[in-house]
Enzyme design. Structure first.
Site, PDB file in Angstrom:
ATOM      1  N   GLY A   1     -12.949 -14.437   7.778  1.00  0.00           N
ATOM      2  CA  GLY A   1     -12.450 -13.279   8.435  1.00  0.00           C
ATOM      3  C   GLY A   1     -12.992 -11.909   8.068  1.00  0.00           C
ATOM      4  N   GLY A   2     -12.351 -10.745   8.122  1.00  0.00           N
ATOM      5  CA  GLY A   2     -12.767  -9.535   7.828  1.00  0.00           C
ATOM      6  C   GLY A   2     -12.658  -9.319   6.223  1.00  0.00           C
TER       7      GLY A   2
ATOM      8  N   GLY B   1     -12.849 -18.894   3.920  1.00  0.00           N
ATOM      9  CA  GLY B   1     -12.497 -18.029   5.105  1.00  0.00           C
ATOM     10  C   GLY B   1     -13.641 -17.306   5.622  1.00  0.00           C
TER      11      GLY B   1
ATOM     12  N   LYS C   1      -9.656  -5.885  11.333  1.00  0.00           N
ATOM     13  CA  LYS C   1     -10.879  -4.973  10.366  1.00  0.00           C
ATOM     14  C   LYS C   1     -12.266  -5.251  11.238  1.00  0.00           C
ATOM     15  CE  LYS C   1      -9.077  -5.553   5.934  1.00  0.00           C
ATOM     16  NZ  LYS C   1      -8.960  -6.417   4.643  1.00  0.00           N
TER      17      LYS C   1
ATOM     18  N   TYR D   1      -2.228 -10.909  -2.192  1.00  0.00           N
ATOM     19  CA  TYR D   1      -1.355 -10.114  -3.302  1.00  0.00           C
ATOM     20  C   TYR D   1       0.046 -10.008  -3.220  1.00  0.00           C
ATOM     21  CZ  TYR D   1      -1.264  -6.398   0.330  1.00  0.00           C
ATOM     22  OH  TYR D   1      -0.929  -5.723   1.322  1.00  0.00           O
TER      23      TYR D   1
ATOM     24  N   GLY E   1      -4.773 -10.948  -6.173  1.00  0.00           N
ATOM     25  CA  GLY E   1      -5.117 -10.017  -5.335  1.00  0.00           C
ATOM     26  C   GLY E   1      -4.796  -8.656  -5.634  1.00  0.00           C
TER      27      GLY E   1
ATOM     28  N   ASN F   1     -11.908  -1.373   6.720  1.00  0.00           N
ATOM     29  CA  ASN F   1     -10.600  -1.437   6.349  1.00  0.00           C
ATOM     30  C   ASN F   1     -10.016   0.110   6.164  1.00  0.00           C
ATOM     31  OD1 ASN F   1     -11.752  -0.568   3.722  1.00  0.00           O
ATOM     32  ND2 ASN F   1     -10.142  -1.694   2.383  1.00  0.00           N
TER      33      ASN F   1
ATOM     34  N   THR G   1      -5.547  -3.675   8.142  1.00  0.00           N
ATOM     35  CA  THR G   1      -5.476  -5.096   7.735  1.00  0.00           C
ATOM     36  C   THR G   1      -5.468  -5.893   8.670  1.00  0.00           C
ATOM     37  OG1 THR G   1      -4.239  -6.411   5.786  1.00  0.00           O
ATOM     38  CG2 THR G   1      -3.027  -4.756   7.278  1.00  0.00           C
TER      39      THR G   1
ATOM     40  N   SER H   1       0.888  -1.188   0.109  1.00  0.00           N
ATOM     41  CA  SER H   1       0.082   0.054  -0.065  1.00  0.00           C
ATOM     42  C   SER H   1       0.915   1.334  -0.006  1.00  0.00           C
ATOM     43  CB  SER H   1      -0.870   0.023   0.940  1.00  0.00           C
ATOM     44  OG  SER H   1      -1.921  -0.911   0.947  1.00  0.00           O
TER      45      SER H   1
HETATM   46  P1  NAP Z   1      -8.407 -12.268   9.245  1.00  0.00           P
HETATM   47  O1  NAP Z   1      -9.533 -11.571   9.672  1.00  0.00           O
HETATM   48  O2  NAP Z   1      -7.495 -12.523   9.959  1.00  0.00           O
HETATM   49  O3  NAP Z   1      -9.073 -13.826   8.789  1.00  0.00           O
HETATM   50  C1  NAP Z   1      -8.208 -14.643   8.393  1.00  0.00           C
HETATM   51  C2  NAP Z   1      -8.877 -15.892   7.636  1.00  0.00           C
HETATM   52  O4  NAP Z   1      -7.956 -16.816   7.546  1.00  0.00           O
HETATM   53  C3  NAP Z   1      -9.976 -16.683   8.845  1.00  0.00           C
HETATM   54  O5  NAP Z   1     -11.054 -17.092   8.101  1.00  0.00           O
HETATM   55  C4  NAP Z   1      -9.037 -17.869   9.332  1.00  0.00           C
HETATM   56  O6  NAP Z   1      -9.560 -18.771   9.516  1.00  0.00           O
HETATM   57  C5  NAP Z   1      -8.341 -18.197   7.906  1.00  0.00           C
HETATM   58  N1  NAP Z   1      -7.217 -18.827   8.191  1.00  0.00           N
HETATM   59  C6  NAP Z   1      -5.868 -18.352   8.840  1.00  0.00           C
HETATM   60  N2  NAP Z   1      -4.999 -19.620   8.777  1.00  0.00           N
HETATM   61  C7  NAP Z   1      -5.517 -20.293   8.300  1.00  0.00           C
HETATM   62  C8  NAP Z   1      -5.184 -21.648   8.112  1.00  0.00           C
HETATM   63  N3  NAP Z   1      -3.882 -22.167   8.684  1.00  0.00           N
HETATM   64  N4  NAP Z   1      -5.815 -22.634   7.573  1.00  0.00           N
HETATM   65  C9  NAP Z   1      -7.114 -22.310   6.896  1.00  0.00           C
HETATM   66  N5  NAP Z   1      -7.654 -20.950   7.402  1.00  0.00           N
HETATM   67  C10 NAP Z   1      -6.753 -20.214   8.191  1.00  0.00           C
HETATM   68  O7  NAP Z   1      -7.810 -11.671   7.881  1.00  0.00           O
HETATM   69  P2  NAP Z   1      -8.510 -10.931   6.777  1.00  0.00           P
HETATM   70  O8  NAP Z   1      -8.352  -9.271   7.229  1.00  0.00           O
HETATM   71  O9  NAP Z   1      -9.840 -11.513   6.239  1.00  0.00           O
HETATM   72  O10 NAP Z   1      -7.370 -10.965   5.352  1.00  0.00           O
HETATM   73  C11 NAP Z   1      -7.067 -12.153   4.900  1.00  0.00           C
HETATM   74  C12 NAP Z   1      -6.168 -12.072   3.632  1.00  0.00           C
HETATM   75  O11 NAP Z   1      -6.988 -11.346   2.664  1.00  0.00           O
HETATM   76  C13 NAP Z   1      -4.894 -11.559   3.927  1.00  0.00           C
HETATM   77  O12 NAP Z   1      -3.849 -12.447   3.249  1.00  0.00           O
HETATM   78  C14 NAP Z   1      -5.151 -10.194   3.525  1.00  0.00           C
HETATM   79  O13 NAP Z   1      -3.767  -9.656   2.974  1.00  0.00           O
HETATM   80  C15 NAP Z   1      -6.135 -10.462   2.141  1.00  0.00           C
HETATM   81  N6  NAP Z   1      -6.442  -9.177   1.885  1.00  0.00           N
HETATM   82  C16 NAP Z   1      -6.270  -8.902   0.328  1.00  0.00           C
HETATM   83  C17 NAP Z   1      -6.789  -7.581   0.036  1.00  0.00           C
HETATM   84  C18 NAP Z   1      -6.533  -7.038  -1.288  1.00  0.00           C
HETATM   85  O14 NAP Z   1      -6.714  -5.883  -1.529  1.00  0.00           O
HETATM   86  N7  NAP Z   1      -6.333  -7.789  -2.285  1.00  0.00           N
HETATM   87  C19 NAP Z   1      -7.853  -6.948   0.982  1.00  0.00           C
HETATM   88  C20 NAP Z   1      -7.991  -7.444   2.218  1.00  0.00           C
HETATM   89  C21 NAP Z   1      -7.461  -8.554   2.657  1.00  0.00           C
HETATM   90  P3  NAP Z   1     -10.257 -18.985  11.099  1.00  0.00           P
HETATM   91  O15 NAP Z   1     -11.648 -18.299  11.257  1.00  0.00           O
HETATM   92  O16 NAP Z   1     -10.393 -20.663  11.132  1.00  0.00           O
HETATM   93  O17 NAP Z   1      -9.445 -18.552  12.189  1.00  0.00           O
END
Ligand code: NAP
Length: 481
Positions: free
Chosen positions: A353-354, A351, A291, A439, A460, A312, A287, A244
């Protein structure tokens, strides 16, 4: 001033590093402890070859350097160097070499009186800085290693208290300290150190957290930062892999906006908000993993946050912190560029998460039904109930063959764990659209495996760019250049 720490083992190799970085730096720190033999080239030749302002430093292992020999030898070498009249010489707080001090004073060499703490930020940090500045004419240098948001806050708090000390160098090492290196001018430090390195390759780094001269100048434009520069940033944990800063800093530069965008690793949101108030941060991206948790800290929520419960983007507006979510459009726009909506029959989101919340909201906004597949049943079920989706445990990946859009929103496969995938062994099919929102790396193992099976793939980076553009416009009220 930007000071490049020279970490090579020979003068010749250091000269090459200076040549490569010359247009970005104002001075260098020659680390005698890194040289194979500091007397191999006579110091007067060293001075004429380097030919830009130089700090001479002979750092002991205990203080983060490489020197492990006797104190007598170190003293003798430093004495030889001090006779040449370099611009600065670095002597630690507990180093007592009166003859070197005398020679330096006679030669007009300024003494930097330094203190290093690699264990954290000491409680008596302010009094240490006062001790360092006790001798008139000496420049105090305090380098400490914050390991948490509260320790970073302590550095910025103490800096306020020592405003009266004119020439000084105060910096935080490591990931938590990066902002103090970038904002060095705002903090009243006379210089900021950097290394011939990039952030992910810390082996050539002079101290933990140093970035390259090119990044200091081209990415963060540190020398242009003044008291009136607006501060923006990104918070998360981990966050140092973020791309970013490239999206935002480059745009400030092109649009002629006096602002800087900095990564802030955060371990406690309450401490970060104290820092944000102290530094008058105007807005920030959010991030992993904050979130959802961030929402409790907001004064105003944009209406979409109520339905998706994921934020975000935070902007300071009229004394309040206002939350937005730009991931929704950030996700949707690239999808609709690649695929006709009518082609999407069944969507699966991996997934809960956020990011998954934003993705689900985006898919539902164009009338699609979504199934969530998640590792933890509790989080998966909770999100499914909140968003009116169906839920399956991630172990039931065999079911995914029935979906023609699969969106990967977990952090599995993200740098540095690039060999991982949330679906080991899964056989994608050519009629599937596979979207991984990670990404870094640009192509995850998940995406590569889908591509090998002939699926349509979307990475991403497009989402990152699209959500970043919207975020930039919320921060600055200026169209993205
Ligand atoms: P988050 O809120 O921490 O959520 C993480 C998710 O990943 C949860 O569902 C978690 O499952 C799962 N997870 C983590 N470790 C795991 C494992 N070993 N096996 C299976 N599931 C697992 O994170 P987030 O904010 O949603 O972000 C997630 C990803 O998206 C990151 O890599 C972030 O960089 C990417 N992202 C990219 C953009 C973009 O603009 N391209 C935007 C936003 C996010 P549990 O519920 O079981 O813990």
């Amino acid at each position: 001033m930007i000071c490049l720490t020279l970490m090579e083992s020979s003068i010749e190799a250091n000269l090459k590093v200076i040549k490569k970085n010359r247009s970005f730096i104002d001075m260098v720190e020659l680390r005698l402890d890194m040289l194979n033999d500091p007397l191999l080239v006579t110091p007067d030749k060293v001075k004429s070859k380097i030919s830009i302002p130089t700090i001479i430093t002979y750092r002991k292992k205990r203080d983060g350097g490489k020197y492990e020999g006797s104190d007598d030898r170190r003293r003798a070498v430093l004495q030889i160097y001090s006779k040449i009249g370099f611009d600065y010489i670095d002597l630690e707080l507990d180093t007592f070499y009166p003859e070197i001090e005398k020679i330096s004073n006679e030669n007009g060499t300024k003494i930097i009186r330094s203190y290093h703490d690699f264990s954290g930020v000491p409680d008596n940090f302010e009094s240490i800085i006062r001790q360092l500045s006790a001798k008139s004419g000496e420049i105090p240098k305090a380098a400490v290693y914050p390991k948490s948001s509260s320790e970073l806050l302590k550095i910025f708090d103490v800096i306020k208290e020592v405003k009266d000390i004119k020439d000084k160098i105060i910096l935080g090492m490591g990931d938590f300290g990066l902002s103090s290196r970038i904002l060095y001018k705002k903090l009243g430090s006379m210089l900021s150190y950097c290394s011939n390195t990039n952030y992910s390759n810390s082996t050539r780094s002079g101290a933990p957290g140093q970035v390259s001269p090119r990044e200091m100048v081209n990415l963060y434009r540190v020398n242009k930062i003044t008291n009136s520069t607006s501060i923006y940033g990104i918070i998360g944990n981990p966050v140092m892999h973020t791309r970013s800063p490239e999206i935002h800093n480059e745009a400030y530069s092109r649009a002629g906006i006096d602002a800087v965008y900095i990564p802030f690793p955060v371990d406690r949101l309450d401490m970060f908000f104290k820092l944000a108030n102290l530094l008058k941060i105007k807005g920030f991206s959010v991030t992993v993993p904050y979130k959802v948790e961030i929402i409790d800290f907001l004064g105003i929520k944009n209406p979409e946050l109520d339905s998706i419960n994921s934020c975000n983007t935070v902007v300071r507006e009229g004394g309040y912190w206002k939350g937005f979510n730009t991931d929704i459009n950030g996700f949707l726009k690239p999808l609709l560029l690649h695929v006709e909506i009518s082609f999407i029959k069944k969507c699966a989101v991996i997934g809960a998460g956020g990011a998954a919340r934003a993705v689900i909201s985006a898919l539902q906004s164009i009338g699609l039904e979504v199934s969530i597949f998640n590792r933890s049943h509790e989080n998966g079920l909770k999100l499914a109930l909140e968003t009116d989706c169906s839920y399956y445990p991630l172990e039931r990946q065999d079911l995914l063959i029935n979906y023609n859009l699969i969106v990967q929103t977990t952090s599995v496969g993200m740098f540095p764990h690039v060999d991982e995938t949330p679906l080991p062994g899964f056989k994608f099919s050519p009629d599937q659209i596979v979207y991984d929102i990670i990404y870094t790396p640009i192509k995850t193992r998940f995406l590569k495996e889908a591509e090998e099976r002939g699926s349509v793939t979307i990475g991403g980076m497009e989402m990152l760019m699209t959500q970043g553009i919207e975020q930039f416009e919320l921060f600055t009220k200026h169209p993205y250049p």
